[in-house]
Design a protein around this motif. Structure first.
Motif, PDB file in Angstrom:
ATOM      1  N   ILE A  59       0.843  -1.210   0.000  1.00 12.15           N
ATOM      2  CA  ILE A  59       0.000   0.000   0.000  1.00 12.15           C
ATOM      3  C   ILE A  59       0.872   1.253   0.000  1.00 12.15           C
ATOM      4  CG2 ILE A  59      -1.641   1.357   1.380  1.00 12.15           C
ATOM      5  CD1 ILE A  59      -2.912  -1.285   2.280  1.00 12.15           C
ATOM      6  N   LEU A  60       1.949   1.228   0.760  1.00 15.34           N
ATOM      7  CA  LEU A  60       2.743   2.457   0.904  1.00 15.34           C
ATOM      8  C   LEU A  60       3.901   2.557  -0.088  1.00 15.34           C
ATOM      9  CD1 LEU A  60       2.772   2.851   4.791  1.00 15.34           C
ATOM     10  CD2 LEU A  60       1.412   4.124   3.124  1.00 15.34           C
ATOM     11  N   PHE A 133      -4.678  -8.592  -5.571  1.00 10.83           N
ATOM     12  CA  PHE A 133      -5.820  -8.639  -4.643  1.00 10.83           C
ATOM     13  C   PHE A 133      -6.334  -7.223  -4.336  1.00 10.83           C
ATOM     14  CE2 PHE A 133      -5.958  -7.746   0.015  1.00 10.83           C
ATOM     15  CZ  PHE A 133      -7.296  -8.044   0.260  1.00 10.83           C
ATOM     16  N   LEU A 134      -5.397  -6.304  -4.030  1.00  6.86           N
ATOM     17  CA  LEU A 134      -5.813  -4.924  -3.710  1.00  6.86           C
ATOM     18  C   LEU A 134      -6.517  -4.281  -4.912  1.00  6.86           C
ATOM     19  CD1 LEU A 134      -2.766  -3.534  -1.695  1.00  6.86           C
ATOM     20  CD2 LEU A 134      -5.118  -3.747  -0.852  1.00  6.86           C
ATOM     21  N   ASN A 135      -5.950  -4.462  -6.097  1.00  5.79           N
ATOM     22  CA  ASN A 135      -6.566  -3.865  -7.284  1.00  5.79           C
ATOM     23  C   ASN A 135      -7.925  -4.469  -7.587  1.00  5.79           C
ATOM     24  OD1 ASN A 135      -4.721  -1.855  -7.942  1.00  5.79           O
ATOM     25  ND2 ASN A 135      -3.322  -3.356  -8.840  1.00  5.79           N
ATOM     26  N   ASN A 136      -8.035  -5.762  -7.317  1.00  6.62           N
ATOM     27  CA  ASN A 136      -9.314  -6.437  -7.524  1.00  6.62           C
ATOM     28  C   ASN A 136     -10.386  -5.817  -6.622  1.00  6.62           C
ATOM     29  OD1 ASN A 136     -11.292  -8.328  -8.125  1.00  6.62           O
ATOM     30  ND2 ASN A 136     -10.477  -9.846  -6.693  1.00  6.62           N
ATOM     31  N   TRP A 137     -10.033  -5.619  -5.355  1.00  5.04           N
ATOM     32  CA  TRP A 137     -10.986  -5.005  -4.420  1.00  5.04           C
ATOM     33  C   TRP A 137     -11.213  -3.537  -4.770  1.00  5.04           C
ATOM     34  CZ3 TRP A 137     -11.577  -6.650   1.322  1.00  5.04           C
ATOM     35  CH2 TRP A 137     -11.765  -8.037   1.370  1.00  5.04           C
ATOM     36  N   ARG A 138     -10.140  -2.842  -5.108  1.00 11.25           N
ATOM     37  CA  ARG A 138     -10.257  -1.420  -5.431  1.00 11.25           C
ATOM     38  C   ARG A 138     -11.218  -1.199  -6.589  1.00 11.25           C
ATOM     39  NH1 ARG A 138      -5.801   2.646  -8.284  1.00 11.25           N
ATOM     40  NH2 ARG A 138      -7.222   4.408  -8.267  1.00 11.25           N
ATOM     41  N   LEU A 151     -16.360  -5.101  -1.112  1.00  7.23           N
ATOM     42  CA  LEU A 151     -14.942  -5.203  -1.442  1.00  7.23           C
ATOM     43  C   LEU A 151     -14.341  -3.802  -1.594  1.00  7.23           C
ATOM     44  CD1 LEU A 151     -14.878  -8.178  -3.996  1.00  7.23           C
ATOM     45  CD2 LEU A 151     -14.812  -8.224  -1.506  1.00  7.23           C
ATOM     46  N   ARG A 152     -15.070  -2.930  -2.284  1.00  5.05           N
ATOM     47  CA  ARG A 152     -14.583  -1.558  -2.468  1.00  5.05           C
ATOM     48  C   ARG A 152     -14.452  -0.851  -1.106  1.00  5.05           C
ATOM     49  NH1 ARG A 152     -11.638   2.345  -4.908  1.00  5.05           N
ATOM     50  NH2 ARG A 152     -12.652   4.358  -4.733  1.00  5.05           N
TER      51      ARG A 152
ATOM     52  N   THR B 356      -5.220  10.614   2.969  1.00  6.55           N
ATOM     53  CA  THR B 356      -6.433   9.808   3.106  1.00  6.55           C
ATOM     54  C   THR B 356      -7.529  10.250   2.142  1.00  6.55           C
ATOM     55  OG1 THR B 356      -7.135  11.237   4.924  1.00  6.55           O
ATOM     56  CG2 THR B 356      -6.058   9.187   5.531  1.00  6.55           C
ATOM     57  N   SER B 357      -7.375  11.420   1.523  1.00  9.64           N
ATOM     58  CA  SER B 357      -8.406  11.886   0.586  1.00  9.64           C
ATOM     59  C   SER B 357      -8.082  11.498  -0.851  1.00  9.64           C
ATOM     60  CB  SER B 357      -8.552  13.406   0.667  1.00  9.64           C
ATOM     61  OG  SER B 357      -8.828  13.802   1.996  1.00  9.64           O
ATOM     62  N   LEU B 358      -6.818  11.137  -1.103  1.00 12.48           N
ATOM     63  CA  LEU B 358      -6.436  10.756  -2.462  1.00 12.48           C
ATOM     64  C   LEU B 358      -6.899   9.331  -2.751  1.00 12.48           C
ATOM     65  CD1 LEU B 358      -2.734  12.017  -2.562  1.00 12.48           C
ATOM     66  CD2 LEU B 358      -4.679  12.991  -3.815  1.00 12.48           C
ATOM     67  N   GLU B 359      -7.252   9.084  -3.991  1.00  7.48           N
ATOM     68  CA  GLU B 359      -7.657   7.736  -4.387  1.00  7.48           C
ATOM     69  C   GLU B 359      -6.410   6.873  -4.631  1.00  7.48           C
ATOM     70  OE1 GLU B 359     -10.330   5.948  -4.614  1.00  7.48           O
ATOM     71  OE2 GLU B 359      -9.518   4.352  -5.867  1.00  7.48           O
ATOM     72  N   GLY B 360      -6.556   5.586  -4.373  1.00 11.38           N
ATOM     73  CA  GLY B 360      -5.536   4.627  -4.763  1.00 11.38           C
ATOM     74  C   GLY B 360      -4.483   4.357  -3.703  1.00 11.38           C
ATOM     75  N   HIS B 361      -3.490   3.561  -4.098  1.00 16.70           N
ATOM     76  CA  HIS B 361      -2.430   3.151  -3.180  1.00 16.70           C
ATOM     77  C   HIS B 361      -1.173   2.914  -3.997  1.00 16.70           C
ATOM     78  CE1 HIS B 361      -3.807  -0.700  -4.832  1.00 16.70           C
ATOM     79  NE2 HIS B 361      -2.567  -1.099  -4.632  1.00 16.70           N
TER      80      HIS B 361
END
Lengths: 187, 537
Positions: A59-60, A133-138, A151-152, B356-361
């Motif tokens: 994520i980071l 997995f993250l993109n699938n949920w996103r 999921l979203r 936290t307001s931006l979309e995505g990761h």
């Protein structure tokens, strides 16, 4: 509102009823929990922390320090930040997050629920698999008849708590060019 | 900052040390039964403002606040402290379908403690709509003027003449280049150091929140403040409120505690905001309080969408007064309601709020955060509640009795949101943006107006895809003279229950179409003054 199946709730329930099979079919492959640096965890279980230790770096990404020692330390601190943040949330919200972890924590659900639905990684080891997995949920459709918005919403919850924990931490401030709160003279 | 030393006197904390009456309910070890003339539920713009007026009229006042008492020396300009301590649900409150994130204060001072000091009177077009369409009396511009003048004086609302920070300058420059009318925002500050941390509690008492003005004013007149206590239900006897039942909160404040506090009063004033006030009425489960089922309906949010831009210069949007420039062009040119109107403003850009307001990761998120000092952000506030399709949301109770809000964005407002994405991108490119990013799941970074225009036209305008926010909860207990279509009359008095009033943002029959603080100050000053006369007689 339209009636829609609540996937996370259902998955959590099947997780309980099918618990008996777990020892036969799936040996847990949850990564070990990183140490908590003396923090007394109120919400996160060792399993949750093991999973977070794998999710957080994905994520980071490069916002985390690159040297392996600082990288590892930052992940530990983000996990502690998660625990502090969740412990201050209303109890109902904590219960929802518990359901989310029950989906993430259970290999059994992965093995019995079609991957198309949750795509929760089996071993939490391969960053590419975690990214998928993250993109699938996103990108899941919030209006899906099968999973609803779960999921979203689950994705947004995981990402937001991670971002809050990291960017509330002074160790992230160099990366994002933030000089910190102004210093007041006279205090 | 040579004046800083003088400004940093925590006179509110000193007031309590010197005898202002305060009960921290989380520290009680026995149930309480109290009596007073007036009990006010909530200490924000409505509650704090009313408290002073009622106390100055010689009435015995108690203020019940769910949040903590914190004062300037507790405010360290740290996001990780402020959001859990000073906001509802740690600043993570959301609508039922999670589509809109709601920022609400929860502290002594309510929203005025953490808002960005933006001070607009209620627009005349809004007052006119209430008079013509919502059977509201006594709210003409002429009739409201003295009340706005009064509260502008009380809260030191003045023109802000300092240079805007770069985030706000972009709004001014872009609008000027495009020929879009814009203006300067008036602010309720005294001795503002231009720090930019209004949202984490003013550390120098420059912001004239109710925490540093009218609540001390009431306490000096002998009022009692009860913090960390949640008002739960009204007990009704013979068509009147007999008691208010409250519950202490735990010291951390996120769960109910052990002690019950019963307060018996001559009059009860609800001022817990657009979600909190309807919640007390709904929990009370009494037909007299809600005879037509209107309580909690028509709740409006000014749904906000956002557009980020990377500028060729440093913006450092975390520093400097956060909100000083605005445009009402798309409100004023759309009063015919053919298309939804919206107000344009800027937010502060501290890292946690931004991240936290931006979309995505991952990589894409990190890339923007790395360029954060160059990040500029515009926000658009939709004018909801003026069109027949824009009916607002409904406050409901969750399984534990705490309130939630079910708000469905109407198709009409969605098109306003799409228009706002486009307008914000135009302004940002006109001001020199290198890249623009609409905050939407399916949007990326765009290098030209042509490119972003094409994308915005095709984006799904759907919940959880467009990132939506709200800092303004309004409605749910609307004023009006028709008791079948409103909850309180045009003086904020409940139509059925004579010893109950509502003095906060929940009385608005539509959204305000501007940041609502001054509207709440003005209406509650008018209501409380009238109530004080009635109770003193």
């Amino acid at each position: 509102m339209l009636t829609r199946r609540n996937l996370l709730k259902r998955s959590a329930i099947s997780g309980v009823t099918l618990l008996a099979f777990e020892t036969c079919y799936a040996s847990p492959q949850i990564p070990p929990a990183p140490d908590g640096m003396g923090h007394h965890f109120e919400f996160l279980t060792p399993e949750d922390r093991g999973i977070l230790s794998k999710l957080i770096p994905v994520i980071l990404a490069e916002s985390l320090p690159s040297s392996s020692k600082k990288h590892e330390q930052a992940i530990k601190e983000v996990i502690v930040g998660w625990d502090i943040a969740v412990s201050g949330l209303p109890i109902l919200t904590q219960q929802e997050l518990r359901k989310l972890f029950s989906v993430l924590d259970s290999n059994l659900i992965f093995s019995l629920t079609p991957r198309l639905l949750t795509g929760v990684p089996g071993a939490w080891e391969d960053p590419t698999e975690i990214e998928d997995f993250l993109n699938n949920w996103r990108n899941s459709n919030p209006e899906s008849i099968i999973t609803g918005n779960e999921l979203r919403v689950g994705y947004m919850g995981m990402v937001e708590l991670t971002m809050a924990s990291w960017y509330g931490n002074p160790r992230s401030w160099d990366f994002c060019g933030y000089g910190g709160p102004p210093v007041l003279s006279g205090t | 900052m040579s004046d800083a030393k003088n400004t940093i006197t925590d006179f509110v904390a000193e007031g309590f040390q010197n005898g202002w009456k305060h009960i921290d309910a989380s520290q009680l070890d026995e149930d309480q039964t109290l009596e007073t003339d007036v009990v006010i539920i909530g200490s924000g713009a409505g509650g704090g403002n009313s408290a002073e007026i009622l106390a100055q009229a010689g009435l015995n006042v108690m203020i019940v606040e769910e949040g903590p008492l914190q004062t300037s020396s507790d405010f360290h300009m740290k996001e990780d402290e402020a959001y859990p301590n000073l906001y509802q649900e740690s600043a993570g409150r959301q609508t039922k379908d999670r589509g809109i994130k709601i920022f609400q204060g929860r502290m002594v001072g309510g929203g005025t403690g953490i808002n960005w000091t933006t001070s607009f009177r209620t627009p005349s077009s809004t007052l006119k709509f209430w008079a013509e369409e919502m059977s509201v009396q006594g709210f003409s511009e002429e009739e409201m003027r003295p009340w706005f003048e009064l509260v502008e004086k009380r809260y030191n609302i003045q023109d802000w003449t300092d240079t805007p920070n770069a985030n706000n300058s972009v709004l001014e420059t872009g609008c000027t280049k495009l020929g879009i009318r814009w203006g300067k925002i008036r602010r309720n500050v005294a001795g503002c150091l231009n720090l930019g941390y209004c949202g984490t509690g003013c550390p120098v008492n420059a912001k004239q929140s109710t925490l540093v003005t009218t609540i001390p004013g009431a306490l000096k007149k002998g009022a009692t403040l009860i913090s960390k206590a949640r008002a739960e239900t009204f007990e009704i006897k013979k068509g009147k409120i007999d008691k208010l039942h409250c519950r202490s909160m735990t010291p951390r404040g996120n769960a109910p505690g052990r002690q019950s506090i019963k307060i018996k009063a001559r009059h009860y004033v609800l001022a817990a905001g657009g979600i909190g006030s309807p919640a007390v009425l709904l929990r009370s489960e009494n037909k007299t309080l809600n005879p037509y089922g209107l309580v909690g309906k028509r709740t409006f949010l000014h749904p906000v969408n956002i557009s980020g831009a990377i500028m060729p210069f440093r913006v450092n949007g975390e520093y400097g007064a956060p909100q000083t420039s605005y445009s009402d062009h798309y409100i004023e040119t759309r009063l015919d309601n053919q298309r939804a109107g919206f107000k344009l403003e800027c937010p502060p850009l501290q890292p946690m709020l931004t991240a936290t307001s931006l979309e995505g990761h991952g990589k894409s998120h990190a890339e923007i955060m790395k360029q954060r000092p160059f990040l500029q952000v515009l926000i658009a506030l939709q004018r909801d509640g003026f069109h027949h399709d824009s009916i607002g949301g409904q406050v409901f109770l969750k399984s534990d009795g705490t309130p939630g809000l079910d708000y469905q964005v109407s198709g009409y407002v969605w098109e306003g949101i799409r228009d706002a994405f486009l307008v914000m991108a135009e302004i940002q490119f006109a001001a020199g943006a290198k890249v623009v990013a609409p905050a939407h799941r399916d949007a990326r970074l765009y290098h030209s107006l042509k490119e972003v225009k094409k994308t915005i036209a095709a984006l799904d305008m759907e919940i959880l895809k467009a990132r939506l926010f709200s800092a303004h909860v309004m409605g749910g207990c609307p004023i009006g003279e028709n008791p079948v279509k409103s909850v309180v009359n045009s003086m904020g008095r409940h139509h059925e229950v004579e010893n109950l009033s509502v003095f906060d943002g929940s009385v608005f029959p539509t959204s305000i179409a501007a940041n609502p603080m001054v509207s709440i100050f003005g209406t509650s000053a008018k209501f409380a003054t009238e109530l004080a006369k009635g109770l003193a007689a």
